[in-house]
Design an enzyme around this catalytic site. Structure first.
Site, PDB file in Angstrom:
ATOM      1  N   LYS A 133     -19.184  13.345 -15.822  1.00  0.00           N
ATOM      2  CA  LYS A 133     -19.350  12.771 -14.477  1.00  0.00           C
ATOM      3  C   LYS A 133     -18.528  11.486 -14.412  1.00  0.00           C
ATOM      4  CE  LYS A 133     -22.977  11.443 -11.133  1.00  0.00           C
ATOM      5  NZ  LYS A 133     -24.426  11.205 -10.930  1.00  0.00           N
ATOM      6  N   SER A 193     -26.257  13.601  -6.745  1.00  0.00           N
ATOM      7  CA  SER A 193     -24.886  13.139  -6.708  1.00  0.00           C
ATOM      8  C   SER A 193     -23.957  13.784  -7.735  1.00  0.00           C
ATOM      9  CB  SER A 193     -24.862  11.624  -6.917  1.00  0.00           C
ATOM     10  OG  SER A 193     -25.285  11.291  -8.226  1.00  0.00           O
ATOM     11  N   SER A 253     -30.372  13.290  -9.026  1.00  0.00           N
ATOM     12  CA  SER A 253     -28.929  13.578  -9.043  1.00  0.00           C
ATOM     13  C   SER A 253     -28.467  14.566 -10.105  1.00  0.00           C
ATOM     14  CB  SER A 253     -28.136  12.278  -9.207  1.00  0.00           C
ATOM     15  OG  SER A 253     -28.076  11.595  -7.986  1.00  0.00           O
TER      16      SER A 253
END
Lengths: 95, 477
Positions: B66, B141, B165
């Site tokens: 990420k 997210s 997330s």
């Protein structure tokens, strides 16, 4: 709490950013909606309840006061900025 | 997962992952950067294997990172303009641990800027698309990481979870997503969102892989003093295979989509059929978790994001005149609308006159919530809940209505407020073919038992039986 253009401008100032006029208008209704939602906490009785700021209630975690070798040196850190003079970061005039 | 050996080279594994990444990228927009130089690291692993050297437990395994984990490889942008051009000189602890075991990062994945969002639509670089339906959101997210695993580009990817997330995009894409107990994995080198809630975790294809990743990355870190003393893999093992699982009654209403409620009921029946005990619990404080979350989180965001000022690194707005204007223009141009909303709400709830009514009130609500969970875990081993009220929604459907977007987090944020571990388990699909996940929740430090039991739930679910069928038919390698 009423949200109007004045409160939006005040919060933008506290937050240290500029807003376009269009953004300011959108934020007025967005913030009002969010504050309306979070205000439902009023219904919850929290009398006599202590606040929680950290789930494990840790405090004062100590480590030996020894300097460890760092991953990045001064030169590398300064290379990340836009303008350097005399080994310092140069910024526009403050006053 | 497969690791490199004399018969299976790291180069072939990494090459295959990079090819898939490039193949899917134009349609799905999964990555903010693809690391073509990863091949060099794979060559090094193969050289070491050929030389008979010891290689790690993840030797040659390609993974996706990420884009809010700091490493010197590529720019760390957090999908935010204000970090544009930022090449970190430091490496996150979790990344160091993965790479020490031989894992190879093949790309940085897209997220909502600074992880503010539930759809990956708030990225400065544009949205990631759902792995099953290009017209729908990836969730967020950590949307890019979820899709990278769901499309089979990599066997695992990193994520961060502050309010759902990891778990929500995992459920939107049909993969496992795990948020550990707060403090289990070091946050050092991870772009901060809300420090008292942020957790590092993973997306994986199965629970054995998830367990291995946790074994490798969990542990106390002198660079993050909120990390817990080592416990993962050292917990007491419970021999009793019969579990007591509680289903929360308060969410059995029309706010949750009928298909998700049906999936939960079917799973509860399945658990009973397999000899487990299933009870119903009322948790009345849970419904206030979202309001408390959207006070505490923005307050911490406002503090954490005050460091981004255009001076030391990242984007800077030029020709601003004086220093104040430089700050204001840099932040004005560098943050997305959702970043601004959260910073402003944070400064509102912390400002004098409102602090007691909002921030302090929310901190007390957090205590009540923790007490409610503690009570629940005196009555059961695990809680089973939906991850989110709906399966993946359409791109653009909620992005202009912040409260509607926040409501997607209504079932996931309570775990972060209480520091609990949660595993998103893929259990099936909707009629329209969208993945459905359920969230298994355990007590603090109950991570490993939770992951093990999550594997059992998956195996007995509709999703698990489809996979078994595919295996028998030879449809899956």
């Amino acid at each position: 709490m009423e949200i109007n253009q004045e409160t939006v401008a005040h919060l933008a100032e506290l937050s240290n950013f500029s807003l376009s006029e269009e953004e300011g208008k959108r934020l007025e209704s967005d913030l009002a909606g969010i504050i309306d939602y979070i205000s439902q906490l009023d219904e919850l009785n929290t009398e006599g309840i202590e606040p929680t700021y950290q789930v494990f209630e840790m405090e004062n975690v100590w480590r030996p006061d020894q300097i460890e070798p760092q991953e990045a040196d001064r030169e590398e850190l300064l290379s990340l900025t836009k303008e350097v003079r005399n080994n310092q970061i140069k910024v526009p005039k403050v006053l | 997962m497969k690791t490199a050996s004399k018969d299976l080279t790291a180069v072939s594994m990494v090459k295959a992952a990079l090819e898939k990444a490039h193949h899917y990228q134009p349609d799905y927009h999964i990555f903010t950067w693809i690391n073509d130089a990863a091949i060099k690291k794979a060559e090094e692993i193969d050289r070491r294997i050929a030389a008979g050297e010891k290689v790690g437990r993840l030797a040659g395994v390609p993974y996706a990172l990420k884009d809010n984990f700091l490493t010197p490889e590529g720019e760390t942008t957090a999908s935010a303009r204000i970090l544009e051009g930022f090449e970190s000189p430091v490496t996150a602890t979790a990344v160091k641990k993965l790479e020490a075991e031989g894992a190879i990062m093949i790309g940085r994945t897209n997220l909502d800027a600074f992880a503010h969002g539930s759809s990956t639509e708030n990225s400065y670089y544009g949205p990631t698309k759902n792995s099953k339906d290009l017209t729908r959101v990836a969730g967020g997210s950590s949307g890019g990481s979820a899709v990278a695993v769901a499309l089979g580009i990599v066997p695992f990817a990193t994520g961060t979870d502050t309010g759902g997330s990891i778990r929500q995009p995992a459920s939107f894409n049909g993969v496992f997503g795990f948020k550990p107990t707060y403090g289990t994995i070091s946050r050092y080198g991870v772009v901060a969102m809300a420090s008292s809630l942020d957790c590092v975790g993973f997306f994986a294809e199965n629970t054995d892989d998830m367990d291995l990743l946790m074994m490798i990355c969990a542990g106390q870190d002198s660079y993050d003093l909120t990390t817990l003393p080592d416990y993962y893999g050292k917990e007491q093992v419970f021999d009793d295979p019969v579990k007591k699982i509680a289903v929360v009654k308060d969410f059995d209403n029309e706010a949750i989509s009928p298909e998700i409620r049906a999936a939960l009921k079917a799973e509860a029946e399945e658990l009973r059929a397999n000899g487990h005990e299933v009870i119903e619990l009322e948790m009345p404080a849970l419904k206030y978790a979202l309001a408390a979350y959207y006070i505490i989180t923005p307050a911490e965001i406002a503090s954490n994001l005050s460091r981004h000022d255009g001076i030391r690194y990242g984007f800077r707005s030029e020709d601003s005149g004086d220093l104040t204007a430089l700050y204001q223009n840099t932040r004005g141009e560098g943050f997305m609308s959702e970043n601004k909303r959260r910073i402003m709400i944070g400064n509102f709830v912390l400002s004098s006159g409102f602090y007691d009514a909002y921030y302090l009130k929310a901190a007390k609500a957090r205590t009540l919530l923790i007490q409610e969970f503690d009570k629940a875990f005196r009555e059961c081993d695990f809680l089973l809940m939906p991850v989110s009220p709906n399966p993946a929604f359409r791109l653009g459907e909620k992005v202009n209505d912040p409260v509607a977007m926040y409501l997607e987090d209504v079932l996931s944020v309570s775990l972060n407020l209480a520091g609990l571990p949660g595993l998103s388990v893929p259990v099936g699909e909707t009629e329209a073919g969208l993945p459905v996940g359920l969230q298994l929740v355990g007590p603090r430090r109950g991570d490993r038992e939770l992951i093990r039991f999550g594997g059992e739930i998956h195996k007995n679910s509709a999703a698990g039986s489809t996979e078994r069928h595919a295996d028998i038919m030879g449809g899956k390698d």
